[in-house]
Design a protein around this motif. Structure first.
Motif, short mmCIF file in Angstrom:
data_model
loop_
_atom_site.label_atom_id
_atom_site.label_comp_id
_atom_site.label_asym_id
_atom_site.label_seq_id
_atom_site.Cartn_x
_atom_site.Cartn_y
_atom_site.Cartn_z
N ALA A 5 22.42 14.66 -6.52
CA ALA A 5 22.82 15.67 -5.55
C ALA A 5 24.00 15.17 -4.71
CB ALA A 5 21.66 16.03 -4.64
N GLU A 6 25.13 15.84 -4.82
CA GLU A 6 26.28 15.52 -3.97
C GLU A 6 25.99 15.88 -2.51
OE1 GLU A 6 30.22 14.80 -4.89
OE2 GLU A 6 28.66 13.40 -5.53
N TRP A 7 25.27 16.97 -2.30
CA TRP A 7 24.92 17.43 -0.96
C TRP A 7 23.43 17.23 -0.73
CZ3 TRP A 7 25.98 17.88 3.74
CH2 TRP A 7 25.38 18.82 4.59
N ARG A 8 23.12 16.52 0.33
CA ARG A 8 21.76 16.20 0.73
C ARG A 8 20.97 15.38 -0.28
NH1 ARG A 8 22.70 16.16 5.76
NH2 ARG A 8 22.72 18.15 6.88
N PRO A 9 21.56 14.30 -0.82
CA PRO A 9 20.71 13.36 -1.57
C PRO A 9 19.66 12.80 -0.62
CG PRO A 9 22.78 12.31 -1.00
CD PRO A 9 22.92 13.77 -0.60
N ARG A 10 18.63 12.18 -1.17
CA ARG A 10 17.57 11.58 -0.36
C ARG A 10 16.64 12.62 0.26
NH1 ARG A 10 22.02 9.76 2.11
NH2 ARG A 10 21.27 10.15 4.24
N THR A 11 16.77 13.90 -0.12
CA THR A 11 15.92 14.92 0.47
C THR A 11 15.26 15.77 -0.60
OG1 THR A 11 17.61 16.66 0.62
CG2 THR A 11 17.52 15.06 2.43
N VAL A 12 14.16 16.45 -0.21
CA VAL A 12 13.48 17.36 -1.12
C VAL A 12 14.39 18.54 -1.46
CG1 VAL A 12 11.47 18.86 -1.42
CG2 VAL A 12 11.22 16.67 -0.26
N HIS A 13 15.07 19.06 -0.45
CA HIS A 13 15.90 20.23 -0.77
C HIS A 13 17.16 19.85 -1.53
CE1 HIS A 13 18.10 19.57 3.13
NE2 HIS A 13 19.07 20.27 2.57
N GLY A 14 17.61 18.59 -1.43
CA GLY A 14 18.68 18.13 -2.31
C GLY A 14 18.22 18.12 -3.75
N THR A 31 16.73 19.81 8.42
CA THR A 31 17.74 20.79 8.84
C THR A 31 17.19 22.21 8.87
OG1 THR A 31 18.83 21.54 6.79
CG2 THR A 31 19.47 19.38 7.65
N ALA A 32 17.79 22.99 9.76
CA ALA A 32 17.41 24.40 9.90
C ALA A 32 17.98 25.25 8.78
CB ALA A 32 17.89 24.93 11.25
N GLN A 33 18.92 24.69 8.00
CA GLN A 33 19.52 25.43 6.89
C GLN A 33 18.79 25.17 5.57
OE1 GLN A 33 23.74 24.58 6.66
NE2 GLN A 33 24.00 24.68 8.87
N ASN A 34 17.66 24.52 5.63
CA ASN A 34 16.94 24.11 4.42
C ASN A 34 16.49 25.33 3.62
OD1 ASN A 34 14.85 23.09 2.64
ND2 ASN A 34 14.84 21.25 3.91
N PRO A 35 16.89 25.44 2.35
CA PRO A 35 16.51 26.61 1.56
C PRO A 35 15.02 26.71 1.27
CG PRO A 35 17.55 24.96 0.16
CD PRO A 35 17.73 24.50 1.58
N LEU A 36 14.29 25.62 1.40
CA LEU A 36 12.85 25.66 1.14
C LEU A 36 12.10 26.40 2.25
CD1 LEU A 36 12.26 22.04 -0.20
CD2 LEU A 36 12.81 24.11 -1.47
N SER A 71 11.29 20.02 10.06
CA SER A 71 10.12 20.89 10.03
C SER A 71 9.01 20.20 9.25
CB SER A 71 10.43 22.22 9.36
OG SER A 71 11.46 22.91 10.01
N ARG A 72 7.78 20.55 9.58
CA ARG A 72 6.62 20.13 8.81
C ARG A 72 5.96 21.35 8.17
NH1 ARG A 72 4.63 15.05 10.12
NH2 ARG A 72 5.32 14.17 12.11
N VAL A 73 5.15 21.07 7.15
CA VAL A 73 4.32 22.10 6.53
C VAL A 73 2.87 21.70 6.81
CG1 VAL A 73 3.75 23.36 4.43
CG2 VAL A 73 6.06 22.41 4.73
N PRO A 74 2.24 22.29 7.83
CA PRO A 74 0.88 21.86 8.20
C PRO A 74 -0.12 21.91 7.05
CG PRO A 74 1.81 23.24 9.93
CD PRO A 74 2.77 23.30 8.78
N GLU A 75 0.04 22.85 6.13
CA GLU A 75 -0.91 22.96 5.02
C GLU A 75 -0.60 21.99 3.88
OE1 GLU A 75 -1.93 27.01 3.77
OE2 GLU A 75 -0.89 27.72 5.56
N GLY A 76 0.47 21.22 4.02
CA GLY A 76 0.81 20.23 3.00
C GLY A 76 2.11 20.54 2.30
N LEU A 77 3.01 19.55 2.25
CA LEU A 77 4.31 19.76 1.63
C LEU A 77 4.18 19.99 0.13
CD1 LEU A 77 7.37 19.90 2.00
CD2 LEU A 77 7.45 17.40 1.78
N ASP A 78 3.09 19.51 -0.46
CA ASP A 78 2.92 19.69 -1.91
C ASP A 78 2.78 21.16 -2.31
OD1 ASP A 78 0.38 20.06 -0.86
OD2 ASP A 78 -0.64 18.90 -2.42
N LEU A 79 2.58 22.05 -1.34
CA LEU A 79 2.51 23.47 -1.67
C LEU A 79 3.80 23.98 -2.29
CD1 LEU A 79 0.48 25.01 1.29
CD2 LEU A 79 -0.29 24.50 -1.03
#
Length: 425
Positions: free
Chosen positions: A393-402, A67-72, A172-180
């Motif tokens: 997480a009530e909102w966005r379970p199954r996700t990193v930002h959840g 999502t485009a609203q992702n706080p990360l 979205s992707r993080v080209p340098e690695g999501l672990d950042l």
């Protein structure tokens, strides 16, 4: 084993995934002393970025920021780390949200025990049934509809309408690695890896956490603890709680299931992706979906193909002998891409079910689960044991930002306690 006590701290956070690190950051910024304990020899939890085998980082765990609203996205922007929009896994027609809202208002609420497949079959209008089928299929990363709670799926649709965005329509992707993201969150945090928590004891003065590290038993005392253990670890009773967890908490743990997911990565020389779409859902018996990680600005000269198996397909795949997994999946990739000559320069896979510190991928509510199971998973115990992680997480379970938001929520709950009770003795 030798035994020693660790000096008392305000809050112990168990787990150095995104949820635990988010909670620890929020608490430390508020002035509390925090210690993070992690069983693995790395941070990140179910983010697992590889930096060998391809010319770019590749992800064996979580891969997308949904999502485009992702706080990360803001955290990466503040850190000067680029993210790349790569579109969605599904395209919904214009006006879909208004049609969905009207259809949901017209349909009867499902029974708690009703699978999403049965709920769809009971809809008399073909147009309404087609719309609801499309809505359910747009919910990223679920089990098959027969193994999905209709009540939970519809609850999620209402939340998506409320927030104005469907998860499958933008990534979205993080080209340098999501672990950042975990590197950023962990900066300057007191953190101890390779420390496996075995017991969490509620005491008159707070909590004691008993762990093993380097062949020694270690005891950590605190006023509060934030538990971010994956659902599969909780279900397997890998960590003991004294006194035992309340019945309502235990019931919520067992009502919620961990999805079986296997992610297989192949790296091929050249551009080998012949399909018009970047993401392909399949009707294969062991491949749920295929996608590639070629995007604007990505290094040229190779294609990283992901073969993803979830639910029934993952279980079928893992019934094979371990040496047969990659050859079998390569055969399926060749078939779906229409090229029997494909040979990878690198191949690997990861089964989160087989990972002893995860025992499954992200959470899922099956038919019969209470719609408030996640809320009960998140509920604190005696003002001392707090809970975070995507399953809460009530909102966005199954996700990193959840997971990230759940850590912030747990920290806020602790900070809402009486300040005097948070001061270490």
């Amino acid at each position: 084993m030798s035994e020693h006590s660790y000096s008392r701290t305000d809050v112990i956070v168990i787990g150095a995934g995104v949820a635990g690190l988010s909670a620890a950051c929020s608490l430390r910024e508020a002035g509390l002393d925090v210690l993070v304990l992690e069983a693995r020899d790395r941070i990140g939890g179910r983010i697992l970025t590889l930096r060998e085998g391809a010319t770019r980082p590749v992800e064996l765990g979580a891969e997308f920021l949904h999502t485009a609203q992702n706080p990360l996205l803001e955290i990466f922007e503040d850190a000067g780390t680029a993210t790349v929009g790569v579109g969605g896994t599904r395209t919904l027609p214009e006006g879909f949200d208004a049609q969905l809202a009207a259809t949901l208002d017209s349909l009867a609420a499902p029974d708690r025990a009703q699978p999403a497949s049965n709920y769809l079959a009971a809809i008399s209008s073909e147009d309404d049934r087609a719309l609801m089928t499309e809505a359910f299929e747009a919910q990223t990363g679920r089990e098959s509809l027969r193994r999905t709670s209709a009540a939970d799926a519809i609850k999620e649709l209402h939340l998506e309408l409320e927030h104005g965005e469907f998860m499958s329509t933008y990534n979205s992707r993080v080209p340098e690695g999501l672990d950042l993201i975990t590197t950023f969150l962990a900066e300057d945090l007191p953190l101890q890896i390779s420390t496996r928590v075995e017991r969490i004891v509620r005491t008159d003065n707070g909590v004691s956490v008993i762990a093993s590290a380097g062949g020694a038993v270690q005891i950590f005392d605190a006023s509060r603890v934030v538990v971010t253990l994956p659902l599969g670890v909780l279900k397997n009773n890998d960590v003991q709680f004294e006194p035992p967890l309340p019945d309502d908490k235990v019931q919520a743990i067992h009502e919620t299931i961990s999805l079986d997911i296997v992610k297989v990565l192949f790296v091929f020389d050249g551009d080998v992706w012949p399909l018009d779409e970047e993401f392909k859902h399949t009707d294969d018996d062991i491949v749920s979906a295929l996608w590639h990680s070629t995007y604007g600005g990505a290094p040229g000269g190779e294609t990283v193909v992901v073969a993803w198996a979830v639910g029934d397909e993952a279980r079928q795949l893992m019934s094979l002998r371990a040496p047969d997994v990659l050859p079998e999946m390569l055969g399926r990739v060749r078939k779906h891409l229409g090229n029997t000559a494909l040979n990878p320069t690198f191949a690997t896979y990861h089964s989160w079910l087989s990972d002893p510190y995860a025992r499954g991928a992200y959470s899922h509510l099956p038919p019969g689960a209470s719609p408030d199971a996640r809320l009960r998973l998140a509920q604190a115990i005696d003002g001392r044991v707090f809970w975070a992680g995507e399953a809460t997480a009530e909102w966005r379970p199954r996700t990193v930002h959840g997971a990230y938001l759940s850590g912030m929520r747990a920290a806020a709950e602790i900070l809402a306690e009486e300040p005097a009770r948070l001061v270490s003795n």
